[in-house]
Structure formats: C-alpha cells, structure tokens
Motif scaffolding. Structure first.
Motif, PDB file in Angstrom:
ATOM      1  N   LYS A  41     -11.569  -4.866  -4.276  1.00  0.00           N
ATOM      2  CA  LYS A  41     -10.246  -4.353  -3.942  1.00  0.00           C
ATOM      3  C   LYS A  41      -9.272  -5.532  -3.836  1.00  0.00           C
ATOM      4  O   LYS A  41      -9.597  -6.549  -3.210  1.00  0.00           O
ATOM      5  N   PRO A  42      -8.078  -5.420  -4.447  1.00  0.00           N
ATOM      6  CA  PRO A  42      -7.081  -6.492  -4.302  1.00  0.00           C
ATOM      7  C   PRO A  42      -6.803  -6.782  -2.835  1.00  0.00           C
ATOM      8  O   PRO A  42      -6.693  -5.865  -2.019  1.00  0.00           O
ATOM      9  N   THR A  43      -6.723  -8.069  -2.497  1.00  0.00           N
ATOM     10  CA  THR A  43      -6.553  -8.468  -1.099  1.00  0.00           C
ATOM     11  C   THR A  43      -5.325  -7.832  -0.468  1.00  0.00           C
ATOM     12  O   THR A  43      -5.371  -7.359   0.672  1.00  0.00           O
ATOM     13  N   LYS A  44      -4.224  -7.802  -1.217  1.00  0.00           N
ATOM     14  CA  LYS A  44      -2.990  -7.248  -0.664  1.00  0.00           C
ATOM     15  C   LYS A  44      -3.131  -5.764  -0.374  1.00  0.00           C
ATOM     16  O   LYS A  44      -2.608  -5.259   0.616  1.00  0.00           O
ATOM     17  N   GLU A  45      -3.835  -5.067  -1.232  1.00  0.00           N
ATOM     18  CA  GLU A  45      -4.036  -3.636  -1.015  1.00  0.00           C
ATOM     19  C   GLU A  45      -4.879  -3.394   0.226  1.00  0.00           C
ATOM     20  O   GLU A  45      -4.602  -2.493   1.022  1.00  0.00           O
ATOM     21  N   ALA A  46      -5.925  -4.213   0.413  1.00  0.00           N
ATOM     22  CA  ALA A  46      -6.780  -4.076   1.593  1.00  0.00           C
ATOM     23  C   ALA A  46      -5.992  -4.334   2.869  1.00  0.00           C
ATOM     24  O   ALA A  46      -6.139  -3.622   3.870  1.00  0.00           O
ATOM     25  N   GLU A  47      -5.127  -5.355   2.838  1.00  0.00           N
ATOM     26  CA  GLU A  47      -4.330  -5.683   4.018  1.00  0.00           C
ATOM     27  C   GLU A  47      -3.332  -4.576   4.327  1.00  0.00           C
ATOM     28  O   GLU A  47      -3.109  -4.226   5.486  1.00  0.00           O
ATOM     29  N   MET A  48      -2.717  -4.012   3.274  1.00  0.00           N
ATOM     30  CA  MET A  48      -1.751  -2.945   3.489  1.00  0.00           C
ATOM     31  C   MET A  48      -2.427  -1.712   4.077  1.00  0.00           C
ATOM     32  O   MET A  48      -1.891  -1.059   4.976  1.00  0.00           O
ATOM     33  N   GLU A  49      -3.624  -1.380   3.584  1.00  0.00           N
ATOM     34  CA  GLU A  49      -4.348  -0.225   4.106  1.00  0.00           C
ATOM     35  C   GLU A  49      -4.657  -0.399   5.587  1.00  0.00           C
ATOM     36  O   GLU A  49      -4.570   0.548   6.365  1.00  0.00           O
ATOM     37  N   LYS A  50      -5.013  -1.616   5.981  1.00  0.00           N
ATOM     38  CA  LYS A  50      -5.305  -1.864   7.395  1.00  0.00           C
ATOM     39  C   LYS A  50      -4.048  -1.711   8.239  1.00  0.00           C
ATOM     40  O   LYS A  50      -4.093  -1.200   9.363  1.00  0.00           O
ATOM     41  N   MET A  51      -2.898  -2.182   7.701  1.00  0.00           N
ATOM     42  CA  MET A  51      -1.643  -2.043   8.437  1.00  0.00           C
ATOM     43  C   MET A  51      -1.267  -0.576   8.610  1.00  0.00           C
ATOM     44  O   MET A  51      -0.871  -0.142   9.684  1.00  0.00           O
ATOM     45  N   LEU A  52      -1.392   0.196   7.540  1.00  0.00           N
ATOM     46  CA  LEU A  52      -1.062   1.613   7.607  1.00  0.00           C
ATOM     47  C   LEU A  52      -1.993   2.347   8.563  1.00  0.00           C
ATOM     48  O   LEU A  52      -1.569   3.209   9.331  1.00  0.00           O
ATOM     49  N   ARG A  53      -3.268   1.987   8.502  1.00  0.00           N
ATOM     50  CA  ARG A  53      -4.240   2.634   9.377  1.00  0.00           C
ATOM     51  C   ARG A  53      -3.968   2.304  10.840  1.00  0.00           C
ATOM     52  O   ARG A  53      -4.161   3.140  11.725  1.00  0.00           O
ATOM     53  N   SER A  54      -3.477   1.089  11.108  1.00  0.00           N
ATOM     54  CA  SER A  54      -3.187   0.700  12.481  1.00  0.00           C
ATOM     55  C   SER A  54      -2.029   1.479  13.067  1.00  0.00           C
ATOM     56  O   SER A  54      -1.863   1.551  14.278  1.00  0.00           O
ATOM     57  N   MET A  55      -1.208   2.112  12.211  1.00  0.00           N
ATOM     58  CA  MET A  55      -0.067   2.891  12.672  1.00  0.00           C
ATOM     59  C   MET A  55      -0.422   4.347  12.929  1.00  0.00           C
ATOM     60  O   MET A  55       0.408   5.122  13.393  1.00  0.00           O
ATOM     61  N   GLU A  56      -1.656   4.752  12.617  1.00  0.00           N
ATOM     62  CA  GLU A  56      -2.032   6.155  12.767  1.00  0.00           C
ATOM     63  C   GLU A  56      -1.934   6.630  14.202  1.00  0.00           C
ATOM     64  O   GLU A  56      -1.728   7.798  14.461  1.00  0.00           O
ATOM     65  N   GLY A  57      -2.104   5.707  15.166  1.00  0.00           N
ATOM     66  CA  GLY A  57      -2.058   6.123  16.563  1.00  0.00           C
ATOM     67  C   GLY A  57      -0.663   6.209  17.141  1.00  0.00           C
ATOM     68  O   GLY A  57      -0.492   6.593  18.294  1.00  0.00           O
ATOM     69  N   ILE A  58       0.374   5.860  16.370  1.00  0.00           N
ATOM     70  CA  ILE A  58       1.738   5.904  16.880  1.00  0.00           C
ATOM     71  C   ILE A  58       2.170   7.350  17.063  1.00  0.00           C
ATOM     72  O   ILE A  58       2.052   8.144  16.133  1.00  0.00           O
ATOM     73  N   PRO A  59       2.696   7.743  18.229  1.00  0.00           N
ATOM     74  CA  PRO A  59       3.181   9.113  18.414  1.00  0.00           C
ATOM     75  C   PRO A  59       4.231   9.445  17.366  1.00  0.00           C
ATOM     76  O   PRO A  59       5.114   8.647  17.086  1.00  0.00           O
ATOM     77  N   GLY A  60       4.128  10.650  16.792  1.00  0.00           N
ATOM     78  CA  GLY A  60       5.066  11.040  15.765  1.00  0.00           C
ATOM     79  C   GLY A  60       4.552  10.786  14.374  1.00  0.00           C
ATOM     80  O   GLY A  60       5.138  11.243  13.407  1.00  0.00           O
ATOM     81  N   ALA A  61       3.440  10.053  14.245  1.00  0.00           N
ATOM     82  CA  ALA A  61       2.890   9.800  12.920  1.00  0.00           C
ATOM     83  C   ALA A  61       1.399  10.073  12.900  1.00  0.00           C
ATOM     84  O   ALA A  61       0.610   9.258  12.459  1.00  0.00           O
ATOM     85  N   PRO A  62       0.947  11.239  13.377  1.00  0.00           N
ATOM     86  CA  PRO A  62      -0.484  11.520  13.476  1.00  0.00           C
ATOM     87  C   PRO A  62      -1.145  11.761  12.140  1.00  0.00           C
ATOM     88  O   PRO A  62      -2.337  11.613  12.010  1.00  0.00           O
ATOM     89  N   SER A  63      -0.364  12.177  11.112  1.00  0.00           N
ATOM     90  CA  SER A  63      -0.966  12.509   9.824  1.00  0.00           C
ATOM     91  C   SER A  63      -0.725  11.423   8.790  1.00  0.00           C
ATOM     92  O   SER A  63      -0.763  11.678   7.603  1.00  0.00           O
ATOM     93  N   MET A  64      -0.463  10.208   9.246  1.00  0.00           N
ATOM     94  CA  MET A  64      -0.163   9.129   8.323  1.00  0.00           C
ATOM     95  C   MET A  64      -1.376   8.790   7.467  1.00  0.00           C
ATOM     96  O   MET A  64      -2.455   8.550   7.968  1.00  0.00           O
ATOM     97  N   LYS A  65      -1.208   8.796   6.154  1.00  0.00           N
ATOM     98  CA  LYS A  65      -2.267   8.459   5.219  1.00  0.00           C
ATOM     99  C   LYS A  65      -1.855   7.220   4.449  1.00  0.00           C
ATOM    100  O   LYS A  65      -1.109   6.408   4.948  1.00  0.00           O
ATOM    101  N   MET A  66      -2.322   7.098   3.199  1.00  0.00           N
ATOM    102  CA  MET A  66      -2.015   5.901   2.454  1.00  0.00           C
ATOM    103  C   MET A  66      -1.472   6.182   1.068  1.00  0.00           C
ATOM    104  O   MET A  66      -1.967   7.038   0.356  1.00  0.00           O
ATOM    105  N   TYR A  67      -0.431   5.438   0.709  1.00  0.00           N
ATOM    106  CA  TYR A  67       0.104   5.443  -0.644  1.00  0.00           C
ATOM    107  C   TYR A  67      -0.427   4.233  -1.389  1.00  0.00           C
ATOM    108  O   TYR A  67      -0.730   3.199  -0.798  1.00  0.00           O
TER     109      TYR A  67
END
Length: 300
Positions: free
Chosen positions: A184-210
């Motif tokens: 997996k491209p390093t940048k893509e892996a890092e972005m996925e981790k960042m997006l996943r870390s936001m899943e617990g933010i109130p108001g964004a419970p269904s956040m997935k990945m683009y």
C-alpha cells in the motif's frame, strides 16, 4: 452544579452536537469478498497469529499505561477489535500474504501493509470465525493467568476454539491462485489512519474512507445554505474538497493538505461543541430558575 446535572448537560451536548453535524466526510470504498473455501487451510495459522497479536497488544497497552495495571475491560476491547479491519488492532492482517506452497497455504508476514483485497478479507473472516464469541473468555484468561505466548496459543487454538486440533486438508490441485501481495502506498496508509482516528468525533460516526481521486473530485455540500453563525461548521467539508482540487496542491504534498483540512475540521468541531455547551448551560440555568420560581409559588 451537581453530578447528575453535569451528566445530563454532557448527554444533551453530545446529542445536539451529533445531530448538528450530519455530513460524513468520507464514503466507504468497495472491498473484495473473502474466499471462504480457503478458511480450512489457514485457520490454525491465523489462530496462532491471533494469539501472538493478543499477547503483544496487551503487553503494549500495559507498557503504555504503566504504572497502572491493565484492566480486564481493556483486554476485552483488544480482543473485540483484533479481527476487525476497521480497527487499529487489526492492522496486523494487512501485512500478511497467503502463499501457495505445494499442497498447503502459508501465511507469510511482510514488512509493510498491503492493499486489502481478497486475501486480506479472507484472513479477517478466518480470524472472526476463530474468535467467535470467545473474546471475553480469552480476555479473562489473559487477565487472570497472565500466560506466555505459547500457553495462550495452546489455550486459544486447542482448548477454547479447537482451531488447531486437526491438521488442515491438502490443498486442491485446481485451486485458483490468489492475487499477488501489493504494498500500500505510504501516503494512502497514513491518510487512512488519520481518517480512522476521526471516527470517534461526535457528529461523524459514519465516517469511512475515500480514495485520493475521490477526495479530489468530490463536492462536499457546496450548495448548503445556512445561517452565517454556523457557516464554518457547514462548509468545512466543502472547503476541504476545494483545497484538494486547487492547482497549487498538484505541485505540493497532498498529504499536508489533508492534515491541514483535518486540523481545521477538528477546530471547527471544537468551536461548535463549545457553542452548544454554552447554549445548553444557558438553557439549564433558565430551567432551574423557572423550577425554583414555580416551587416558591407552591409554598406560598
């Protein structure tokens, strides 16, 4: 303000915040289906790696919170997440390649994460079948017995789940080979981790990945028309989409743009939470005053 009042205020704040931010920043990418016919050939190996991961992650958590002792609940949480690719605890699955060797399938661990295709989903499915409803049992065993890796593997794979009680059958000669392991491209892996870390933010419970391309082509609510007071909250996904499409970004590092967008989004959520909390406190004071006034009239 009493303890019950503080809890009530917190619950109301979370409820209002989650309903005020319905927009999901990301959408789920399509994923490959697991090859269920491969599960019998890798079940024991997956169980042994699962036992190793449970041991290592519990040890890591203990070191992280030291000098406090890890709780049974924290171990259960690890056991619940270790077979779920949506959770960080299951990242180990992304580093495994299924390799055909003679009449056997071997799990070969790679140095870095790969793109999750059929093999990745097959390992996840196998892990989930092995764990089943045993997560609390294995967590209790780890918490009370504090076993080494070998003892844990024997308990999980031979006593509790029977995953390694019998040898796997020989691999059919006409089996269709799996896809090659692709890093997996390093940048893509890092972005996925960042997006996943936001899943617990109130108001964004269904956040997935683009994917990167989807992020650069999306219009996130540009036509939204709300009050000026809430303009920042409603438009931050749109602003992120515009920034990603900006020509200057093509020359720079798109990862920096994502990071900045995430930070801006976080600040917007923080401001919104403060605003909601202030409004709830104001309402609560008014409610208490009205209740006290009514009680006074009754006494008279």
């Amino acid at each position: 303000m009493g303890k019950m009042e503080q809890i009530m205020l917190l619950l109301i704040s979370v409820l209002l915040l989650s309903t005020a931010l319905p927009v999901s920043l990301c959408a789920q990418k399509p994923v490959a289906a697991p090859r269920k016919e491969d599960i019998p050939y890798i079940k024991c190996q997956v169980c042994e790696k699962l036992a190793s991961q449970l041991y290592q992650q519990v040890q890591s958590k203990q070191a992280q919170i030291s000098p406090k002792k890890i709780s049974e609940y924290q171990i259960i949480e690890i056991a619940e997440n270790v077979c779920n690719l949506k959770k960080e605890e299951a990242d180990w699955i992304l580093k495994i390649d299924i390799v055909e060797q003679g009449d056997k399938l071997e799990l070969v661990e790679q140095e870095a994460e790969g793109i999750c295709n059929t093999e990745c989903k097959t390992i996840e499915k196998t892990c989930q079948e092995v764990m089943g409803y045993s997560d609390t049992d294995v967590a209790e065993y780890i918490y009370t017995s504090k076993p080494d890796i070998e003892s844990l593997a024997n308990y999980l794979c031979k006593d509790l789940t029977k995953a390694c009680k019998t040898k796997p059958p020989p691999l059919p000669k006409d089996r269709t080979p799996g896809e090659p392991f692709v890093l997996k491209p390093t940048k893509e892996a890092e972005m996925e981790k960042m997006l996943r870390s936001m899943e617990g933010i109130p108001g964004a419970p269904s956040m997935k990945m683009y994917s990167r391309e989807e992020l650069m082509n999306k219009n996130f609510g540009e036509d939204a028309d709300d009050d000026d007071e809430d303009d920042d909250e409603d438009q931050f996904p749109s602003n992120l989409g515009k920034a990603l499409r900006n020509k200057d970004n093509k020359k720079g590092d798109w990862k920096q743009t994502i990071v900045k967008g995430m930070k801006d989004a976080g600040e917007t959520l923080k401001r919104h939470a403060t605003k909601v909390s202030f409004r709830v406190q104001k309402w609560w004071k008014g409610f208490k005053a009205a209740r006290s006034k009514a009680a006074g009239k009754v006494e008279l």
